[in-house]
Design an enzyme around this catalytic site. Structure first.
Site, PDB file in Angstrom:
ATOM      1  N   GLY B 292       0.826  -1.202   0.000  1.00 31.35           N
ATOM      2  CA  GLY B 292       0.000   0.000   0.000  1.00 31.35           C
ATOM      3  C   GLY B 292       0.860   1.252   0.000  1.00 31.35           C
ATOM      4  O   GLY B 292       2.076   1.194   0.163  1.00 31.35           O
ATOM      5  N   VAL B 293       0.211   2.392  -0.177  1.00 32.48           N
ATOM      6  CA  VAL B 293       0.928   3.661  -0.266  1.00 32.48           C
ATOM      7  C   VAL B 293       1.253   4.174   1.133  1.00 32.48           C
ATOM      8  O   VAL B 293       0.429   4.083   2.033  1.00 32.48           O
ATOM      9  CB  VAL B 293       0.056   4.691  -1.014  1.00 32.48           C
ATOM     10  CG1 VAL B 293       0.757   6.032  -1.097  1.00 32.48           C
ATOM     11  CG2 VAL B 293      -0.279   4.174  -2.403  1.00 32.48           C
ATOM     12  N   ASN B 295       4.543   5.821   4.105  1.00 32.90           N
ATOM     13  CA  ASN B 295       5.920   5.780   4.575  1.00 32.90           C
ATOM     14  C   ASN B 295       6.296   4.428   5.183  1.00 32.90           C
ATOM     15  O   ASN B 295       7.431   3.975   5.034  1.00 32.90           O
ATOM     16  CB  ASN B 295       6.144   6.892   5.617  1.00 32.90           C
ATOM     17  CG  ASN B 295       6.247   8.259   4.963  1.00 32.90           C
ATOM     18  OD1 ASN B 295       6.851   8.412   3.903  1.00 32.90           O
ATOM     19  ND2 ASN B 295       5.628   9.252   5.585  1.00 32.90           N
ATOM     20  N   VAL B 296       5.335   3.786   5.860  1.00 31.66           N
ATOM     21  CA  VAL B 296       5.668   2.522   6.520  1.00 31.66           C
ATOM     22  C   VAL B 296       5.919   1.429   5.479  1.00 31.66           C
ATOM     23  O   VAL B 296       6.913   0.700   5.555  1.00 31.66           O
ATOM     24  CB  VAL B 296       4.556   2.123   7.512  1.00 31.66           C
ATOM     25  CG1 VAL B 296       4.804   0.718   8.034  1.00 31.66           C
ATOM     26  CG2 VAL B 296       4.513   3.101   8.676  1.00 31.66           C
ATOM     27  N   GLU B 317      -0.508  -2.154  -6.669  1.00 27.37           N
ATOM     28  CA  GLU B 317      -1.157  -0.995  -7.276  1.00 27.37           C
ATOM     29  C   GLU B 317      -0.148   0.033  -7.756  1.00 27.37           C
ATOM     30  O   GLU B 317      -0.236   0.541  -8.854  1.00 27.37           O
ATOM     31  CB  GLU B 317      -2.032  -0.297  -6.230  1.00 27.37           C
ATOM     32  CG  GLU B 317      -3.424  -0.780  -6.138  1.00 27.37           C
ATOM     33  CD  GLU B 317      -4.154  -0.050  -5.028  1.00 27.37           C
ATOM     34  OE1 GLU B 317      -5.178  -0.580  -4.616  1.00 27.37           O
ATOM     35  OE2 GLU B 317      -3.727   1.026  -4.572  1.00 27.37           O
ATOM     36  N   GLY B 411      -7.473  -0.047  -2.940  1.00 23.64           N
ATOM     37  CA  GLY B 411      -7.417  -1.452  -3.336  1.00 23.64           C
ATOM     38  C   GLY B 411      -7.194  -2.387  -2.166  1.00 23.64           C
ATOM     39  O   GLY B 411      -7.010  -3.588  -2.371  1.00 23.64           O
ATOM     40  N   LYS B 431      -1.058  10.917  16.629  1.00 24.32           N
ATOM     41  CA  LYS B 431      -1.259  12.242  17.249  1.00 24.32           C
ATOM     42  C   LYS B 431      -0.429  12.397  18.524  1.00 24.32           C
ATOM     43  O   LYS B 431      -0.968  12.728  19.599  1.00 24.32           O
ATOM     44  CB  LYS B 431      -2.749  12.464  17.571  1.00 24.32           C
ATOM     45  CG  LYS B 431      -3.609  12.599  16.326  1.00 24.32           C
ATOM     46  CD  LYS B 431      -3.932  14.053  16.048  1.00 24.32           C
ATOM     47  CE  LYS B 431      -4.715  14.181  14.743  1.00 24.32           C
ATOM     48  NZ  LYS B 431      -4.676  15.523  14.197  1.00 24.32           N
TER      49      LYS B 431
END
Lengths: 527, 527
Positions: B292-293, B295-296, B317, B411, B431
């Site tokens: 997935g998109v 930073n992690v 994707e 997705g 947060k």
């Protein structure tokens, strides 16, 4: 794929499989090698050890073993009476019958159970926290068992309707995960059930082309009536340690005749289908029907008898009474499933008539009947029941008040996410009007809004396709909710629209589950 | 299927497509028939009417049109200033850029938006209740558009990197739903973006074999690097009403370098992969990665550079920076995706180096990159982020405090349900420690427990496969939760085990969402 062309589906001429001689009723165990392994259920059950993992046949109350589990339950009771621990881990296709889940749960003999249960005794144990129960997508059970993380399978206990001379196993009234249990188990116990019609032979299609990645290939099924496999299970005869003869019926619940509520739900749905055909969004013969288990879906099948659709097909998990009636009425041309799930009367009738259905029915392993690849390719019209839905159209199919499991997700997730149209339906109230099926927020989610495209109650049908959450809410409250609960739902939603943290899908977390709390405290969701 | 053999995937020899002359940079619009349709963005935007439904290119900030939407936004602002209504309905691949969603949302010009958004201006409008937003599974958008219930598509606005002499369209840095928009739209506006590398030509594979049921066939892709289609879009030149020349970069967010938390998450996950290989449950080259998109997930890609896995592949994707680095390090052999999603620096670098990646990358339409049939066949290892997970492992990927949408499901549902192993990962707090990522109950469900098999935070990795709800809860609380929130989670769970309505998945409905209520009221989930 290299230079291979994936196997091409064979479309048998209608009735072609009838030309082979059906199983002789007088000799259900034709393989001479297995004769000396015929024994009684007690002797077979003695082959199972404390702590064993057992893969049982059985799917929606059909084709489950009926003698060995009972004998095992007696053995467990005796062991417990003698102060010795004895529990087993049970994997099945789906639900079984009282002789299996009921008897073993009553004996306190099940430590772990997957992937589906509808037995009331087992349900009580699960909801008392006394039995580990793992509720799985039914398409994923066989691949997971092969994947290895569930641990080894010690014993398969499989009901068959006969054994051929060369040791091939003729399946009975359900397929479930039998192919995989026979492959994976260290030892195999067979029950040969003379009650099952010999005419079942030829109705099965067992695909042996599945694999673990990176070796998976396209599954070459493109029509519900394609045959892509073989009619009998294969099993290494050296693994078969016991063969038990039985003559016992599948014990399924009878269907209630559809009441006014079920008729109303079916009526709304059939109007929707007619509208979609008129709009050119469905062909006149519709698309392959998937129908969950229950009285409401059964009522839809009966409603289709009078509806103006011809040459229907089904690609589904189970064939219920209504589907046979729809076939008998000449409306349903073909059904593919993994199990028959018939009322006692219908099962009796089917056993005398099975020959007539041999060119109209195929039973397949559940990894094929429920395979996402095939459901999406065929474009099924998925019709499933629910426990509750919320104003945004999330559906809870499994957990009463968020914590008490009813049955399990079964194949509903396999079908709903991949269907051409995913439909959920239910009466708008339960428990004599004390429970609203439509709630501010579901207490457990099995089907997310994206997978719930049409919601139907006796009040009306909400076509939610292409709508954003707020329009979904307005449509569900206005169309599906029971009038007794509609004002309270509207009031909740109106207040959420004023004070919610975000206004995409307004929600009041401190109140969203208050209807469930009220039911737990007072026995009713009514204020 | 009849006697047809489904098309067999062509495995091109590496680099074969490079033998054809790449697009000449001096003439991006080679088809003489389209020369007289070259115009500026204002003239093109004038072709769009109030109320129109527009299918735009664009997927995760790449390949979106950059001039016409801006011109349209100016036109909408002028219309509004003159007191005239003007809004449009926007369909895309996924997220776009500030020139599209940002500008149009700022102008108050979007009435309806699907299927994914990550633009902050549009997000504010959606969460203010001022824009209808429909969050869809990305694999389903193209089929739904063809199905018809979303209504007709008036205009396609598609960025391409060039047009060949015979009018074929050379795709740019994302594929998304462009094929479907070009097919479905009444009229087509093209943006030809000179900034996109000419070396992109040949990296695309456009499968034209999809259909509506009952005409669907198996998709003949069995390896991530199979080519099953063609490299250019086809489009009826009579439908092309405007061609706009641009020279503008994809504007994506930069990546932060991985911090200690991201490193820890990546470390746990790589240990898990190594363990699965050792157990024989994964091959040494793993299985195709989906990432997935964010930073992690980008940190995981970077972590794989040092990990002992070779010949990796990706079926995903988007290709982010980390995946290119993994390729450059010789670890990732091949990646299939629907879009590049690179930081500005990496995009600039890629444009000078694209030739080197031509035999290592394929971009496909999102209905193929995200197709359940293919994800399940390939057995992807799905790695996705989350907003929150609950003690039973349900995951919320989209709605903050249950009501405020962040981006969308994208997705993640296509991949998580069909993956070989479905992994979700996130820091355990957000947060600045005020929000616990692990909560008693998710405030919105995108991924049900069945689809969440492994959960990872910097605290640890919980392998949930085959576990019942209570064992899942104990593992998630003990392994994934932040120590600051662990006692409160354990306390909630212990009390639920004493007083819950059912003991299958103990839950206290009156308290389950109280952490969210507390955050809304106090700005912190801490008691």
């Amino acid at each position: 794929m290299g230079s291979d062309c994936p196997g091409v589906a064979i479309r048998w001429p209608r009735g072609a499989q009838m030309q082979e001689a059906p199983l002789s009723d007088s000799n259900r165990i034709a393989d001479p090698r297995l004769r000396d392994r015929i024994m009684d259920a007690e002797a077979a059950a003695a082959r199972i050890e404390n702590g064993a993992t057992i893969g049982m046949s059985g799917f929606t109350g059909s084709g489950y073993p009926k003698a060995v589990p009972l004998a095992l339950a007696r053995r467990i009771e005796a062991e417990h009476a003698a102060g010795r621990p004895f529990q087993v881990r049970i994997w099945t296709g789906a639900s079984t019958g009282p002789e299996l889940d009921g008897a073993l749960a009553k004996a306190g003999g099940i430590e772990y159970r997957l992937p589906y249960n509808s037995d009331p005794v087992a349900r009580e144990k699960i909801n008392a926290g006394e039995m580990d129960y793992v509720d799985l997508h039914l398409s994923q059970v066989a691949p997971m068992a092969r994947q290895g993380f569930l641990g080894p399978l010690d014993t398969a206990v499989i009901e068959v309707s006969g054994i051929t001379e060369d040791g091939a196993l003729i399946p009975s009234s359900s397929m479930g995960n039998n192919k995989t249990w026979l492959e994976q188990a260290r030892q195999v116990i067979l029950e040969v059930n003379r009650w099952q019609s010999p005419a079942l032979d030829g109705m099965h299609d067992i695909y042996y082309g599945t694999a673990l990645p990176p070796h998976r290939k396209p599954i070459p099924l493109v029509h519900p009536d394609d045959r892509i496999g073989q009619r009998h299970f294969r099993c290494d005869p050296d693994k078969i340690v016991a063969v038990v003869e039985t003559d016992a019926p599948d014990r399924n619940a009878p269907f209630s005749p559809p009441d006014a509520v079920a008729h109303a739900i079916a009526g709304h749905l059939l109007d929707f289908f007619a509208h979609e055909v008129k709009q050119g969004r469905l062909p006149p013969e519709l698309l392959p029907l998937q129908s969950g288990v229950g009285n409401v879906t059964n009522a839809v099948m009966l409603g289709l008898i009078e509806a103006p659709f011809e040459n229907l097909t089904a690609y589904t998990e189970v064939v219920q009474d209504g589907m046979l009636d729809l076939m008998d009425a000449g409306k349903l041309r073909f059904a593919s499933a993994t199990a028959l799930s018939l009322s006692p009367e219908k099962a009796q009738w089917f056993n005398t008539q099975a020959d007539r259905f041999r060119d109209k029915l195929i039973l397949r392993p559940q990894e094929i009947s429920n395979h996402p690849e095939l459901i999406r390719r065929l474009g099924c019209l998925a019709m499933n029941g629910l426990i509750e839905a919320d104003i945004y159209g999330s559906v809870n199919s499994t957990h009463i008040m968020g914590s008490r499991i009813q049955n399990g997700i079964g194949g509903s997730g396999d079908f709903a996410r991949n269907a051409y149209v995913s439909i959920f339906m239910s009466p708008s109230v339960a428990k004599g009007g004390k429970i609203s099926t439509i709630v501010p927020k579901v207490s457990h989610t099995d089907h997310i809004g994206q997978d719930v495209q049409v919601l139907v109650t006796e009040q009306g049908l909400a076509d939610l396709r292409g709508l954003d959450p707020k329009r979904r809410a307005q449509k569900i409250i206005g169309t599906c909710a029971h009038p007794d609960f509609r004002p309270a739902l509207q009031d909740y939603y109106d207040r959420a629209r004023r004070t919610s943290f975000g206004m995409h899908a307004p929600c009041l977390p401190d109140e969203a589950l208050s209807w469930h709390t009220r039911y737990i405290q007072t026995g009713s969701m009514r204020p």
